[in-house]
Motif scaffolding. Structure first.
Motif, mmCIF file in Angstrom:
data_model
loop_
_atom_site.group_PDB
_atom_site.id
_atom_site.type_symbol
_atom_site.label_atom_id
_atom_site.label_comp_id
_atom_site.label_asym_id
_atom_site.label_seq_id
_atom_site.Cartn_x
_atom_site.Cartn_y
_atom_site.Cartn_z
ATOM 1 N N ALA A 1 85.231 2.861 -0.085
ATOM 2 C CA ALA A 1 85.796 1.511 -0.091
ATOM 3 C C ALA A 1 87.030 1.408 0.796
ATOM 4 O O ALA A 1 87.298 0.348 1.379
ATOM 5 N N MET A 2 87.782 2.486 0.897
ATOM 6 C CA MET A 2 89.033 2.413 1.658
ATOM 7 C C MET A 2 88.800 2.210 3.145
ATOM 8 O O MET A 2 89.642 1.634 3.834
ATOM 9 N N ARG A 3 87.644 2.642 3.658
ATOM 10 C CA ARG A 3 87.334 2.366 5.068
ATOM 11 C C ARG A 3 87.294 0.855 5.320
ATOM 12 O O ARG A 3 87.587 0.386 6.427
ATOM 13 N N LEU A 4 86.937 0.077 4.310
ATOM 14 C CA LEU A 4 86.789 -1.367 4.455
ATOM 15 C C LEU A 4 87.951 -2.134 3.829
ATOM 16 O O LEU A 4 87.891 -3.353 3.696
ATOM 17 N N HIS A 5 89.021 -1.430 3.483
ATOM 18 C CA HIS A 5 90.161 -2.095 2.849
ATOM 19 C C HIS A 5 90.733 -3.177 3.769
ATOM 20 O O HIS A 5 91.080 -2.915 4.921
ATOM 21 N N GLY A 6 90.810 -4.378 3.261
ATOM 22 C CA GLY A 6 91.345 -5.490 4.039
ATOM 23 C C GLY A 6 90.448 -5.961 5.157
ATOM 24 O O GLY A 6 90.859 -6.803 5.969
ATOM 25 N N ARG A 7 89.235 -5.439 5.218
ATOM 26 C CA ARG A 7 88.330 -5.753 6.331
ATOM 27 C C ARG A 7 87.088 -6.524 5.893
ATOM 28 O O ARG A 7 86.156 -6.690 6.668
ATOM 29 N N LEU A 8 87.078 -6.988 4.630
ATOM 30 C CA LEU A 8 85.946 -7.771 4.124
ATOM 31 C C LEU A 8 86.421 -9.152 3.706
ATOM 32 O O LEU A 8 87.381 -9.283 2.941
ATOM 33 N N GLY A 9 85.737 -10.184 4.178
ATOM 34 C CA GLY A 9 85.994 -11.529 3.700
ATOM 35 C C GLY A 9 84.990 -11.897 2.616
ATOM 36 O O GLY A 9 84.154 -11.081 2.230
ATOM 37 N N ARG A 10 85.084 -13.142 2.135
ATOM 38 C CA ARG A 10 84.137 -13.637 1.142
ATOM 39 C C ARG A 10 83.680 -15.023 1.557
ATOM 40 O O ARG A 10 84.449 -15.803 2.119
ATOM 41 N N HIS A 11 82.414 -15.299 1.259
ATOM 42 C CA HIS A 11 81.850 -16.614 1.561
ATOM 43 C C HIS A 11 81.145 -17.122 0.316
ATOM 44 O O HIS A 11 80.263 -16.451 -0.223
ATOM 45 N N ALA A 12 81.533 -18.290 -0.156
ATOM 46 C CA ALA A 12 80.978 -18.852 -1.393
ATOM 47 C C ALA A 12 79.508 -19.222 -1.215
ATOM 48 O O ALA A 12 79.073 -19.628 -0.128
ATOM 49 N N TYR A 13 78.770 -19.107 -2.302
ATOM 50 C CA TYR A 13 77.344 -19.434 -2.271
ATOM 51 C C TYR A 13 77.160 -20.945 -2.183
ATOM 52 O O TYR A 13 77.768 -21.704 -2.934
ATOM 53 N N GLU A 14 76.307 -21.376 -1.257
ATOM 54 C CA GLU A 14 76.066 -22.806 -1.059
ATOM 55 C C GLU A 14 74.584 -23.146 -1.081
ATOM 56 O O GLU A 14 74.190 -24.234 -0.640
ATOM 57 N N GLY A 15 73.735 -22.239 -1.568
ATOM 58 C CA GLY A 15 72.305 -22.497 -1.585
ATOM 59 C C GLY A 15 71.598 -21.755 -0.466
ATOM 60 O O GLY A 15 72.194 -21.001 0.292
ATOM 61 N N LEU A 16 70.282 -22.005 -0.343
ATOM 62 C CA LEU A 16 69.471 -21.256 0.616
ATOM 63 C C LEU A 16 69.695 -21.679 2.061
ATOM 64 O O LEU A 16 69.691 -20.851 2.959
ATOM 65 N N ALA A 17 69.845 -22.962 2.306
ATOM 66 C CA ALA A 17 69.910 -23.446 3.685
ATOM 67 C C ALA A 17 71.314 -23.301 4.251
ATOM 68 O O ALA A 17 72.302 -23.534 3.567
ATOM 69 N N LEU A 18 71.387 -22.943 5.526
ATOM 70 C CA LEU A 18 72.660 -22.894 6.239
ATOM 71 C C LEU A 18 72.657 -23.950 7.331
ATOM 72 O O LEU A 18 72.096 -23.749 8.401
ATOM 73 N N GLY A 19 73.302 -25.082 7.050
ATOM 74 C CA GLY A 19 73.471 -26.098 8.074
ATOM 75 C C GLY A 19 74.664 -25.761 8.945
ATOM 76 O O GLY A 19 75.355 -24.767 8.739
ATOM 77 N N ALA A 20 74.920 -26.624 9.929
ATOM 78 C CA ALA A 20 76.000 -26.369 10.882
ATOM 79 C C ALA A 20 77.351 -26.273 10.188
ATOM 80 O O ALA A 20 78.190 -25.454 10.566
ATOM 81 N N ILE B 1 81.422 -10.322 1.928
ATOM 82 C CA ILE B 1 80.667 -10.367 0.681
ATOM 83 C C ILE B 1 80.190 -11.806 0.545
ATOM 84 O O ILE B 1 80.999 -12.734 0.501
ATOM 85 N N LEU B 2 78.893 -11.993 0.532
ATOM 86 C CA LEU B 2 78.308 -13.317 0.376
ATOM 87 C C LEU B 2 78.103 -13.543 -1.117
ATOM 88 O O LEU B 2 77.207 -12.952 -1.728
ATOM 89 N N ASP B 3 78.952 -14.347 -1.715
ATOM 90 C CA ASP B 3 78.970 -14.490 -3.167
ATOM 91 C C ASP B 3 77.581 -14.811 -3.723
ATOM 92 O O ASP B 3 76.877 -15.693 -3.204
ATOM 93 N N ASN B 4 77.199 -14.079 -4.798
ATOM 94 C CA ASN B 4 75.933 -14.297 -5.499
ATOM 95 C C ASN B 4 74.718 -14.161 -4.573
ATOM 96 O O ASN B 4 73.660 -14.718 -4.841
ATOM 97 N N HIS B 5 74.879 -13.390 -3.515
ATOM 98 C CA HIS B 5 73.835 -13.345 -2.486
ATOM 99 C C HIS B 5 73.639 -11.944 -1.915
ATOM 100 O O HIS B 5 72.533 -11.401 -1.953
ATOM 101 N N GLY B 6 74.685 -11.342 -1.359
ATOM 102 C CA GLY B 6 74.517 -10.038 -0.737
ATOM 103 C C GLY B 6 75.692 -9.692 0.155
ATOM 104 O O GLY B 6 76.823 -10.101 -0.103
ATOM 105 N N THR B 7 75.422 -8.951 1.210
ATOM 106 C CA THR B 7 76.494 -8.466 2.093
ATOM 107 C C THR B 7 76.135 -8.702 3.551
ATOM 108 O O THR B 7 74.962 -8.872 3.910
#
Length: 247
Positions: free
Chosen positions: A126-145, A162-168
């Motif tokens: 985990a320390m290799r990625l310390h401070g190097r990961l953001g987070r993106h809230a889950y908004e459903g299946l489709a990704l619009g612009a 980290i894609l919340d409730n989704h994956g990486t």
């Protein structure tokens, strides 16, 4: 010293290998999730898996060349997953340095994405990625612009999300670097979640100062990327266990 630019053939081989190495580790999700790589010398074009193929079936020649809008650009008429190029195309467009983008639904990565505090400095992985990961809230299946813009903003110049409730999602300057960062993230998630299950959630978390020191020690002066040493060894093993990816 600048790294030599790889040929498209070399990138195709590395990306096909990355798919098969992911399959060997159980990172695949039937025919879903994607690994993509920029095409050297062709700005705005990248390689991705044909929709419907398993990770362990991918070969260098079967990878599909698409533009950042997901239009097939190699004349093959192959099918690609719209949600795949929605994520990957957005990242490649925003990050010229992101030669490879890996999005996965591994069990450990998805479980990590459910935790409010995300990845903590609880292991050397985990320390290799310390401070190097953001987070993106889950908004459903489709990704619009609009969501693409938010995802890219959350990624910024970081190594992944980290894609919340989704994956990486991880990005790398080479296929090998992106793959190794995904490997480290998955190992870190497994270690943290296993410890949480064993202790009822109590964890020994390293201080931010020590975690950042460890990360700096790991990356060094930047002349050696994650994967530079590991990738040849991984390919030797793949040549023995699951050959054919170079075809």
């Amino acid at each position: 010293m600048a790294r030599p630019t790889p040929s498209e053939r070399e990138v195709r081989i590395d990306l096909a290998a990355a798919y098969r190495l992911a399959a060997q580790r159980g990172w695949d999700d039937t025919i879903y999730t994607h690994l993509s790589a920029s095409v050297p010398g062709e700005p705005g074009h990248y390689l991705i898996n044909p929709f419907g193929a398993r990770f362990d079936e991918i070969t260098a020649s079967s990878l599909v060349k698409v533009d950042v809008a997901g239009r097939v650009a190699d004349g093959s008429g192959a099918s690609v997953n719209p949600t795949g190029f929605a994520i990957h195309g957005a990242v490649h467009s925003a990050r010229a340095d992101a030669a490879c983008v890996i999005h996965l639904h591994t069990p450990w990565g998805v479980a990590l994405s459910m935790l409010p505090d995300g990845l903590q400095a609880t292991s050397q992985f985990a320390m290799r990625l310390h401070g190097r990961l953001g987070r993106h809230a889950y908004e459903g299946l489709a990704l619009g612009a609009a969501e693409q813009a938010r995802l890219v903003a959350h990624l910024g110049t970081l190594d992944g999300l980290i894609l919340d409730n989704h994956g990486t999602l991880t990005v790398g300057r080479t296929v090998a670097e992106a793959w190794m960062l995904s490997y480290l993230l998955d190992r870190a998630a497994q270690a943290q979640l296993t410890a949480m299950a064993a202790t009822g959630g109590r964890l020994r978390v390293v201080s931010d100062e020590i975690a950042e020191l460890t990360r700096r020690q790991w990356v060094g002066d930047g002349s050696e990327l994650d994967g530079d040493l590991e990738w040849p060894a991984l390919l030797r093993g793949l040549d023995r266990s699951l050959p054919g990816y170079r075809d």
